[in-house]
Design an enzyme around this catalytic site. Structure first.
Site, PDB file in Angstrom:
ATOM      1  CE  LYS A   1      -7.671   8.114   2.389  1.00 32.83           C
ATOM      2  NZ  LYS A   1      -7.133   6.871   2.848  1.00 32.83           N
TER       3      LYS A   1
ATOM      4  CG  ASP B   1      -1.933   1.134   1.218  1.00 30.20           C
ATOM      5  OD1 ASP B   1      -1.586   2.227   0.714  1.00 30.20           O
ATOM      6  OD2 ASP B   1      -3.051   0.940   1.727  1.00 30.20           O
TER       7      ASP B   1
HETATM    8  C1  PLP Z   1      -7.893   5.553   3.024  1.00 35.61           C
HETATM    9  C2  PLP Z   1      -6.978   4.434   2.875  1.00 35.61           C
HETATM   10  C3  PLP Z   1      -7.335   3.280   2.184  1.00 35.61           C
HETATM   11  C4  PLP Z   1      -8.724   3.083   1.627  1.00 35.61           C
HETATM   12  O1  PLP Z   1      -9.055   4.002   0.649  1.00 35.61           O
HETATM   13  P1  PLP Z   1     -10.578   4.391   0.343  1.00 35.61           P
HETATM   14  O2  PLP Z   1     -10.491   5.111  -0.941  1.00 35.61           O
HETATM   15  O3  PLP Z   1     -11.037   5.216   1.499  1.00 35.61           O
HETATM   16  O4  PLP Z   1     -11.349   3.110   0.252  1.00 35.61           O
HETATM   17  C5  PLP Z   1      -6.383   2.310   2.005  1.00 35.61           C
HETATM   18  N1  PLP Z   1      -5.138   2.437   2.520  1.00 35.61           N
HETATM   19  C6  PLP Z   1      -4.767   3.519   3.202  1.00 35.61           C
HETATM   20  C7  PLP Z   1      -3.374   3.605   3.729  1.00 35.61           C
HETATM   21  C8  PLP Z   1      -5.670   4.550   3.418  1.00 35.61           C
HETATM   22  O5  PLP Z   1      -5.288   5.620   4.117  1.00 35.61           O
END
Ligand code: PLP
Length: 391
Positions: free
Chosen positions: A209, A184
């Site tokens: 994000k 991630d």
């Molecule tokens: C927010 C987030 C997600 C999930 O993303 P969404 O678009 O809200 O489903 C996954 N990994 C991390 C590190 C995040 O901060």
């Protein structure tokens, strides 16, 4: 599909973000059109039988989706990318595409909490065994590898507790055992950490994000190595994944400016983290880009920059004092998500199962937005004054 302008590699990353996927545009208009599509027409019976045309059906791709996917693959230096309706969907689709009953999944204990829920419920019901590991293990993860280990999943830094993982060391062990490494990469925006150059096989993002960057759309992105692409793509298509055209457009639009936005997020975050570090009410600032912070060495070795998200452990506070601090903030708002233009501050309680979070202090996560940092520091100064009075 036309060959992308992203192919010549000598361009620097900031330039490539501007030139990526520009050949999907038409009529001299700089950005590609937003195609709302389900049906795609075939001119002849022969064409229908052969399915040779580049676009066949809405879910199977439009110039809008191909443009954003090409641009994300360019950002990540990956082989190819797909987008999904959320970051969580990007993660679950990736795990489902590769895991089968009996497989063992090594999951970092610092993972984004909803992924934990997915593993502990749906994956468990389908016969996949998830084992959580201490994110700081590095190469010592070898002790946890089983013959059935299919994926080692990393999130670096963890989006609340900010552990920096030694991805090259983890990848060396995983690959020796025939397992894939999924990372991630949301925190780096894809701009400051290259998953593939550090041994990862697949990079997943909450594009929601920093890539979208304006808190106005949900989007996930998955980028694969050449070796992992066919299996991933098959799973993605089989599960009916795609994303809405307007949100894909907003994602591409955000991506064009991510370089300058991140630069500002980092500059202000460093300034504010440094200011917080010196305060009597602050026990620790965890921001890998900050010299002296835990994780700084790995960050310096593997990353080329930092985003504006970091955490702080305060000296233990009462709930009442914390309310005084948080409720009176004027520029920092409380809300989940991050990566937009606005500053945020949320308290959190780390969720751990592999190794307890052995800290007494109150944890706060800050997202430093694009406001003038002097104003942000003034807002926090008043907050700490309220905290002191209430304590
Ligand atoms: C927010 C987030 C997600 C999930 O993303 P969404 O678009 O809200 O489903 C996954 N990994 C991390 C590190 C995040 O901060």
């Amino acid at each position: 599909m036309a060959k992308s302008k992203t192919d010549p590699k000598p361009l620097k990353p900031a330039t490539r973000l501007i030139t990526a996927a520009r050949d999907f545009s038409e009529h001299g208009i700089v950005s590609p059109a937003v195609y709302h599509a389900s049906t795609v027409l075939y001119p002849t019976y022969e064409a229908l039988k052969e399915r040779k045309q580049p676009y066949q059906y809405g879910r199977r791709g439009t110039p809008t989706s191909r443009a954003v996917e090409t641009a994300i693959a360019t950002l990540e230096n990956g082989y190819a990318s797909k987008v999904s309706p959320s970051g969580l969907a990007a993660i679950t689709t990736t795990l489902l595409a590769f895991l089968k009953p009996g497989d063992h999944l090594l999951m970092t204990d610092s993972v984004y909490a909803p992924v934990r829920v997915f593993c502990d419920n749906l994956l468990k019901n389908w016969g996949v065994v998830t084992e959580y590991y201490d994110p700081l293990l590095g190469g010592a993860i070898s002790a946890f590898i089983r013959p059935s280990t299919r994926i080692v999943y990393c999130e670096s830094p963890g989006s609340q507790t900010m552990e920096m993982q030694d991805i090259p060391a983890i990848a060396a062990v995983a690959h020796k055992a025939g397992a894939l490494v999924v990372v991630d990469n949301t925190w780096s925006g894809g701009r400051y950490f290259n998953v593939f150059a550090h041994g990862g096989d697949i990079s997943v993002h909450a594009a929601t994000k920093y890539i979208v960057g304006h808190s106005d759309a949900m989007m996930g992105a998955i980028t694969c190595s050449e070796a992992t692409w066919p299996r991933f793509k098959e799973g993605y298509e089989t599960m009916g994944q795609f994303a809405g055209p307007d949100d894909m457009y907003l994602t591409l639009r955000g991506l064009r400016t991510i370089d300058v936005r991140l630069e500002r997020h980092m500059k202000s975050a460093l300034l504010i983290a440094e200011w917080l570090k010196g305060r009597a009410d602050v026990e620790e600032v965890i921001y890998p880009a900050l010299p002296g912070s835990r994780g700084h060495e790995i960050w310096k070795r593997d990353f080329t920059g930092a985003s504006g998200l970091f955490s702080v452990v305060l000296k233990a506070q009462t709930e009442a004092a914390l309310s005084q601090f948080l409720d009176g903030l004027e520029l920092f708002s409380m809300g989940y998500s991050w990566g937009g233009f606005e500053s945020l501050c949320v308290p959190f309680k780390p969720h751990r199962s592999a190794k307890p979070w052995a800290r007494e202090g109150t944890c706060l996560r800050f997202h430093i937005g694009l406001e003038d940092p002097d104003d942000l520091i003034a807002d926090l100064t008043s907050g700490f004054e309220r905290l002191k009075i209430a304590t």
